[in-house]
Write an enzyme that holds these catalytic residues in place. Structure first.
Site, PDB file in Angstrom:
ATOM      1  CE  LYS A  91      -4.511   0.851   0.493  1.00 16.85           C
ATOM      2  NZ  LYS A  91      -5.662   0.112  -0.027  1.00 16.85           N
ATOM      3  N   GLY A 193     -21.260   5.074  -0.577  1.00 21.08           N
ATOM      4  CA  GLY A 193     -20.337   5.572  -1.601  1.00 21.08           C
ATOM      5  C   GLY A 193     -20.263   4.582  -2.749  1.00 21.08           C
TER       6      GLY A 193
HETATM    7  P1  NAD Z   1     -16.359   6.055  -0.804  1.00 22.74           P
HETATM    8  O1  NAD Z   1     -15.473   7.132  -0.320  1.00 22.74           O
HETATM    9  O2  NAD Z   1     -16.857   6.071  -2.202  1.00 22.74           O
HETATM   10  O3  NAD Z   1     -17.676   5.977   0.143  1.00 22.74           O
HETATM   11  C1  NAD Z   1     -17.649   6.094   1.534  1.00 22.74           C
HETATM   12  C2  NAD Z   1     -18.982   6.699   1.969  1.00 22.74           C
HETATM   13  O4  NAD Z   1     -19.026   6.695   3.391  1.00 22.74           O
HETATM   14  C3  NAD Z   1     -19.174   8.133   1.512  1.00 22.74           C
HETATM   15  O5  NAD Z   1     -20.440   8.275   0.890  1.00 22.74           O
HETATM   16  C4  NAD Z   1     -19.086   8.944   2.803  1.00 22.74           C
HETATM   17  O6  NAD Z   1     -19.906  10.105   2.796  1.00 22.74           O
HETATM   18  C5  NAD Z   1     -19.579   7.933   3.814  1.00 22.74           C
HETATM   19  N1  NAD Z   1     -19.168   8.188   5.195  1.00 22.74           N
HETATM   20  C6  NAD Z   1     -17.968   8.646   5.645  1.00 22.74           C
HETATM   21  N2  NAD Z   1     -17.998   8.729   6.999  1.00 22.74           N
HETATM   22  C7  NAD Z   1     -19.222   8.297   7.393  1.00 22.74           C
HETATM   23  C8  NAD Z   1     -19.834   8.147   8.657  1.00 22.74           C
HETATM   24  N3  NAD Z   1     -19.216   8.438   9.798  1.00 22.74           N
HETATM   25  N4  NAD Z   1     -21.107   7.691   8.696  1.00 22.74           N
HETATM   26  C9  NAD Z   1     -21.784   7.396   7.561  1.00 22.74           C
HETATM   27  N5  NAD Z   1     -21.237   7.522   6.320  1.00 22.74           N
HETATM   28  C10 NAD Z   1     -19.977   7.963   6.246  1.00 22.74           C
HETATM   29  O7  NAD Z   1     -15.604   4.682  -0.467  1.00 22.74           O
HETATM   30  P2  NAD Z   1     -15.861   3.257  -1.112  1.00 22.74           P
HETATM   31  O8  NAD Z   1     -14.965   3.054  -2.266  1.00 22.74           O
HETATM   32  O9  NAD Z   1     -17.337   3.037  -1.259  1.00 22.74           O
HETATM   33  O10 NAD Z   1     -15.312   2.315   0.055  1.00 22.74           O
HETATM   34  C11 NAD Z   1     -16.043   2.124   1.249  1.00 22.74           C
HETATM   35  C12 NAD Z   1     -15.219   1.293   2.231  1.00 22.74           C
HETATM   36  O11 NAD Z   1     -14.918   0.030   1.644  1.00 22.74           O
HETATM   37  C13 NAD Z   1     -13.863   1.923   2.595  1.00 22.74           C
HETATM   38  O12 NAD Z   1     -13.562   1.588   3.929  1.00 22.74           O
HETATM   39  C14 NAD Z   1     -12.891   1.227   1.668  1.00 22.74           C
HETATM   40  O13 NAD Z   1     -11.580   1.196   2.205  1.00 22.74           O
HETATM   41  C15 NAD Z   1     -13.498  -0.169   1.613  1.00 22.74           C
HETATM   42  N6  NAD Z   1     -13.146  -0.912   0.396  1.00 22.74           N
HETATM   43  C16 NAD Z   1     -13.463  -0.411  -0.828  1.00 22.74           C
HETATM   44  C17 NAD Z   1     -13.145  -1.138  -1.979  1.00 22.74           C
HETATM   45  C18 NAD Z   1     -13.506  -0.641  -3.343  1.00 22.74           C
HETATM   46  O14 NAD Z   1     -13.475  -1.427  -4.303  1.00 22.74           O
HETATM   47  N7  NAD Z   1     -13.881   0.614  -3.500  1.00 22.74           N
HETATM   48  C19 NAD Z   1     -12.499  -2.386  -1.855  1.00 22.74           C
HETATM   49  C20 NAD Z   1     -12.210  -2.883  -0.575  1.00 22.74           C
HETATM   50  C21 NAD Z   1     -12.539  -2.141   0.541  1.00 22.74           C
END
Ligand code: NAD
Length: 360
Positions: A91, A193
Site C-alpha cells: 500500500k 459511496g
Molecule cells: P467512498 O469514499 O466512495 O464511500 C464512503 C462513503 O461513506 C461516503 O459516501 C461517505 O460520505 C460515507 N461516510 C464517511 N464517513 C461516514 C460516517 N461516519 N457515517 C456514515 N457515512 C460515512 O468509499 P468506497 O470506495 O465506497 O469504500 C467504502 C469502504 O470500503 C472503505 O472503507 C474502503 O476502504 C473499503 N473498500 C473499498 C473497496 C472498493 O473497491 N472501493 C475495496 C475494498 C474495501
C-alpha cells in the site's frame, strides 16, 4: 513536549514496527520540487508482487501516515492470501490534502518512486485518488492496475467489491438462519459511496428491507429515491433493531462501546479494518453472539478484479471468482465453530498458513 527515552524511541522506530507487523520493506519518499511526501509499504511478497492502492490523506502527522500504510498493507497480504491470489500485500500513502496539494508533477514523481521498486509493488487507485491521477502515475511507471475500461483495463473495482460483500451477506444469512434468502431481512448499510451504493442495489433486487446511513445528505436522498429505501440520518445507529449491519464507510466502527450496543445478528460490510482492535473486538462479537464476516475476506472482490487485469482482464471470470466468497465465508464460519475460535482469527490463521506454506 513529551521526551521519549532511548528505549521508547527505539520501540517506536520504523524497523521495530516492521518487525512487529512482519513488513519486508518500507520506502519513505520526499521530493523538494513537487512537495511529494509519501510512504510505500511492502508487507509480504511470498505469494507474488505486493499490490495495493495509493491513498492521499491529510494525516495529522507522519506517524499516523506510517501506521495507516503499515496496517493497510498487511491487510492486503491477508486479503490476497485468503482469496487464493498469487499476490503479496502493499500500500502507499501520500501525505497531503488531495484537493489542494495534488498536481500532475507530484503524481508523475510518485510514479517514479513506484517504478524504482521494479514491479515489487504494483499500485492502484484508493481514497483521494482519481482515474486521471493514475494516468499521470502511469506515465512514469507501468506498475499500475485498475486502469479505465476505455484504456483496456478493468475500470472501477467497487461494483465487484459490492458483489463479493453481497455474496458474504447471503452466506452469513445461510449460516445464521438456515437460508441465504434476504427477503424482508432488515439491513443497515452505513456509507453509500462507490461500494455501498452498489450493495444497496443487490439487496433491493432481493427485496431486503434496506436502511441507509451516510453523512452526505445529497447522496442519501438520491439513493433513497432511486431504490425506495429508508433513511436513518443519526450517527447513533448502533442500537438500531436490524438483522444485519453492513459497515461500508470508514474503519474502526466496531469497538467495546459500539459492540455493547449492537442489536443485529450479523455484521458484514466492505469497510477495511472494521475492528478497532482486531483480537479484542472479534472476541467481543463472538461472545455477544454476533456473527462477524471478516472484512479482509469479504471485500476482496475489487482485488480479484484488478488481479484479473494483470493477466488479461476477463470480467466473467473475475465475477465468478468473487462469487466464491460465498463458499469461503461459509467455510470460515464452520471452521470457527468446530475450532471454537472467532471468525476473524480463523480467517487470519488460514490466510497466514497459506503464506507460511509458500515461504522457501
Ligand atoms: P467512498 O469514499 O466512495 O464511500 C464512503 C462513503 O461513506 C461516503 O459516501 C461517505 O460520505 C460515507 N461516510 C464517511 N464517513 C461516514 C460516517 N461516519 N457515517 C456514515 N457515512 C460515512 O468509499 P468506497 O470506495 O465506497 O469504500 C467504502 C469502504 O470500503 C472503505 O472503507 C474502503 O476502504 C473499503 N473498500 C473499498 C473497496 C472498493 O473497491 N472501493 C475495496 C475494498 C474495501
Amino acid at each position: 513536549m513529551i521526551e521519549l527515552s532511548i528505549q521508547e524511541k527505539s520501540k517506536n522506530s520504523v524497523i521495530n514496527k516492521m518487525i512487529t507487523m512482519g513488513h519486508e520493506q518500507v520506502v519513505h519518499c520526499f521530493d523538494r520540487e513537487t512537495g511529494l511526501k509519501a510512504i510505500i509499504a511492502i508487507h509480504d511478497t511470498t505469494l507474488g508482487p505486493a499490490l495495493g492502492g495509493t491513498r492521499m490523506w491529510n494525516y495529522e502527522n507522519s506517524n499516523h501516515a506510517l501506521l495507516d500504510v503499515l496496517r493497510l498493507s498487511r491487510g492486503m497480504s491477508l486479503k490476497a492470501s485468503i482469496s487464493g491470489l498469487n499476490l503479496g500485500g502493499g500500500k502507499a500513502v501520500i501525505i497531503g490534502d488531495s484537493k489542494k496539494n495534488k498536481t500532475p508533477e507530484l503524481m508523475r514523481k510518485f510514479g517514479q518512486y513506484v517504478d524504482s521498486l521494479g514491479g515489487k509493488y504494483i499500485t492502484a487507485e484508493d481514497v483521494g485518488m482519481s482515474t486521471k491521477d493514475m494516468e499521470y502515475v502511469r506515465s512514469t511507471t507501468k506498475h499500475v492496475t485498475g486502469i479505465p475500461i476505455s484504456m483496456g483495463g478493468s475500470g472501477d473495482p467497487s461494483p465487484v467489491t459490492a458483489y463479493g460483500v453481497y455474496m458474504a451477506i447471503k452466506a452469513s444469512a445461510k449460516y445464521k438462519w438456515g437460508s441465504s434468502d434476504l427477503i424482508g431481512k432488515s439491513i443497515l448499510v452505513q456509507g453509500i459511496g462507490h461500494v455501498g451504493m452498489h450493495l444497496v442495489k443487490y439487496l433491493k433486487e432481493e427485496n431486503a428491507d434496506v436502511i441507509i446511513n451516510d453523512i452526505n445528505k445529497e447522496k442519501v436522498n438520491k439513493i433513497s429515491n432511486e431504490y425506495k429505501v429508508k433513511i436513518f440520518s443519526d450517527q447513533n445507529f448502533y442500537d438500531l433493531d436490524v438483522d444485519i449491519y453492513a459497515p461500508c464507510a470508514l474503519g474502526s466502527t466496531l469497538n467495546p462501546f459500539t459492540i455493547n450496543r449492537l442489536k443485529c445478528s450479523i455484521v458484514a460490510g466492505a469497510a477495511n479494518n472494521q475492528l478497532e482492535d482486531e483480537l479484542r473486538d472479534s472476541e467481543l462479537l463472538m461472545k455477544k453472539g454476533v456473527l462477524y464476516a471478516p472484512d479482509f475476506l469479504i471485500n476482496a472482490g475489487g482485488l480479484i478484479n484488478v488481479y484479473s487485469e494483470l493477466n488479461g482482464y476477463d470480467k466473467d471470470a473475475a465475477l465468478k471468482q468473487t462469487s466464491d466468497i460465498y463458499n469461503t465465508t461459509l467455510n470460515i464460519f464452520k471452521t470457527s465453530e468446530v475450532e471454537k475460535i472467532n471468525t476473524h482469527v480463523t480467517a487470519l490463521k488460514i490466510a497466514q498458513e497459506r503464506i507460511n506454506k509458500n515461504k522457501k
